[in-house]
Design a protein around this motif. Structure first.
Motif, PDB file in Angstrom:
ATOM      1  N   THR A 156      17.501 -36.455  14.993  1.00  0.00           N
ATOM      2  CA  THR A 156      18.313 -35.521  14.207  1.00  0.00           C
ATOM      3  C   THR A 156      19.694 -36.103  13.961  1.00  0.00           C
ATOM      4  OG1 THR A 156      19.150 -34.388  16.179  1.00  0.00           O
ATOM      5  CG2 THR A 156      17.172 -33.456  15.151  1.00  0.00           C
ATOM      6  N   PHE A 157      20.352 -35.566  12.957  1.00  0.00           N
ATOM      7  CA  PHE A 157      21.768 -35.841  12.686  1.00  0.00           C
ATOM      8  C   PHE A 157      22.489 -34.521  12.868  1.00  0.00           C
ATOM      9  CE2 PHE A 157      25.391 -35.472   9.860  1.00  0.00           C
ATOM     10  CZ  PHE A 157      26.112 -36.618  10.171  1.00  0.00           C
ATOM     11  N   SER A 176      24.536 -32.392   1.859  1.00  0.00           N
ATOM     12  CA  SER A 176      23.732 -33.583   1.592  1.00  0.00           C
ATOM     13  C   SER A 176      23.855 -34.571   2.734  1.00  0.00           C
ATOM     14  CB  SER A 176      24.159 -34.237   0.277  1.00  0.00           C
ATOM     15  OG  SER A 176      25.435 -34.818   0.406  1.00  0.00           O
ATOM     16  N   LEU A 177      22.795 -35.366   2.902  1.00  0.00           N
ATOM     17  CA  LEU A 177      22.777 -36.445   3.884  1.00  0.00           C
ATOM     18  C   LEU A 177      21.912 -37.554   3.300  1.00  0.00           C
ATOM     19  CD1 LEU A 177      23.469 -37.559   6.729  1.00  0.00           C
ATOM     20  CD2 LEU A 177      21.348 -36.471   7.517  1.00  0.00           C
ATOM     21  N   ASN A 199      17.227 -39.812   0.831  1.00  0.00           N
ATOM     22  CA  ASN A 199      17.973 -38.562   0.730  1.00  0.00           C
ATOM     23  C   ASN A 199      17.278 -37.560   1.648  1.00  0.00           C
ATOM     24  OD1 ASN A 199      19.914 -39.357  -1.196  1.00  0.00           O
ATOM     25  ND2 ASN A 199      18.370 -39.180  -2.787  1.00  0.00           N
ATOM     26  N   VAL A 200      17.942 -37.186   2.726  1.00  0.00           N
ATOM     27  CA  VAL A 200      17.364 -36.281   3.709  1.00  0.00           C
ATOM     28  C   VAL A 200      17.398 -34.867   3.156  1.00  0.00           C
ATOM     29  CG1 VAL A 200      17.573 -35.387   6.061  1.00  0.00           C
ATOM     30  CG2 VAL A 200      18.091 -37.799   5.586  1.00  0.00           C
ATOM     31  N   GLU A 201      16.271 -34.181   3.245  1.00  0.00           N
ATOM     32  CA  GLU A 201      16.209 -32.806   2.756  1.00  0.00           C
ATOM     33  C   GLU A 201      16.943 -31.898   3.740  1.00  0.00           C
ATOM     34  OE1 GLU A 201      12.862 -29.531   1.503  1.00  0.00           O
ATOM     35  OE2 GLU A 201      12.435 -31.657   1.231  1.00  0.00           O
ATOM     36  N   MET A 261      29.770 -24.036  12.875  1.00  0.00           N
ATOM     37  CA  MET A 261      30.634 -25.069  13.457  1.00  0.00           C
ATOM     38  C   MET A 261      29.845 -26.370  13.672  1.00  0.00           C
ATOM     39  SD  MET A 261      33.720 -23.789  13.959  1.00  0.00           S
ATOM     40  CE  MET A 261      34.491 -24.643  15.302  1.00  0.00           C
ATOM     41  N   THR A 262      28.577 -26.254  14.095  1.00  0.00           N
ATOM     42  CA  THR A 262      27.722 -27.419  14.292  1.00  0.00           C
ATOM     43  C   THR A 262      26.503 -27.282  13.389  1.00  0.00           C
ATOM     44  OG1 THR A 262      28.427 -27.715  16.579  1.00  0.00           O
ATOM     45  CG2 THR A 262      26.360 -28.764  15.943  1.00  0.00           C
ATOM     46  N   VAL A 263      26.276 -28.295  12.577  1.00  0.00           N
ATOM     47  CA  VAL A 263      25.112 -28.322  11.692  1.00  0.00           C
ATOM     48  C   VAL A 263      24.206 -29.467  12.142  1.00  0.00           C
ATOM     49  CG1 VAL A 263      26.298 -27.286   9.726  1.00  0.00           C
ATOM     50  CG2 VAL A 263      26.318 -29.755   9.986  1.00  0.00           C
ATOM     51  N   THR A 264      22.901 -29.229  12.084  1.00  0.00           N
ATOM     52  CA  THR A 264      21.923 -30.221  12.521  1.00  0.00           C
ATOM     53  C   THR A 264      20.776 -30.258  11.526  1.00  0.00           C
ATOM     54  OG1 THR A 264      22.467 -29.789  14.834  1.00  0.00           O
ATOM     55  CG2 THR A 264      20.390 -30.885  14.416  1.00  0.00           C
TER      56      THR A 264
END
Length: 136
Positions: free
Chosen positions: A63-64, A76-77, A88-90, A99-102
């Motif tokens: 994960t990112f 976007s990632l 391009n990661v969906e 606050m934290t996105v994964t």
């Protein structure tokens, strides 16, 4: 005792309770030295990513994630790998900024990577960055 030294001492004594209160309300209060040392250092931007910029990883991350100083939505990632292969990661639609996105990453083979991300705040401002890391 001279007056300036006495005034400095009085000021120090008066501010000590404020410093103690701030230390107790700090998010790291109560952590052991080992737990604190294991935390990724926050860069000047206040954004902490996993993987961290310039990380040398023994296994591919699954994960990112990015932790922001205020709630954001990852928009976007894009992951660029060896031989400039770009993915391009969906990104899953988020109902509210956090606050934290994964987000999950595709399977990554050993090599050098960069992950370029864009996020938007609830007030519409945009932040972006690039994280470079290596998988051994």
């Amino acid at each position: 005792m001279n007056r300036s030294l006495l005034a400095g001492f009085v000021t120090l004594v008066a501010l000590a309770p404020l410093s103690l209160a701030q230390a107790q309300s700090h998010s790291h209060a109560g952590m052991s030295a080992q737990e604190h040392a294991a935390m990724p250092a926050a860069p000047a931007s206040g954004i902490v990513t996993v993987p961290a910029d310039n990380a040398m990883l023994s296994a591919a991350p699954q994960t990112f994630s990015a932790t922001f100083p205020h709630a954001m939505t990852l928009k976007s990632l894009t992951v660029t790998g060896p031989a400039t292969d770009t993915v391009n990661v969906e990104i899953a639609a988020s109902t509210a900024p956090q606050m934290t996105v994964t987000t999950p990453l595709p399977t990554l083979a050993p090599g050098s990577y960069s992950a370029a991300w864009t996020a938007t705040g609830s007030d519409g401002h945009e932040m972006n960055g690039t994280v470079r890391f290596m998988v051994h």
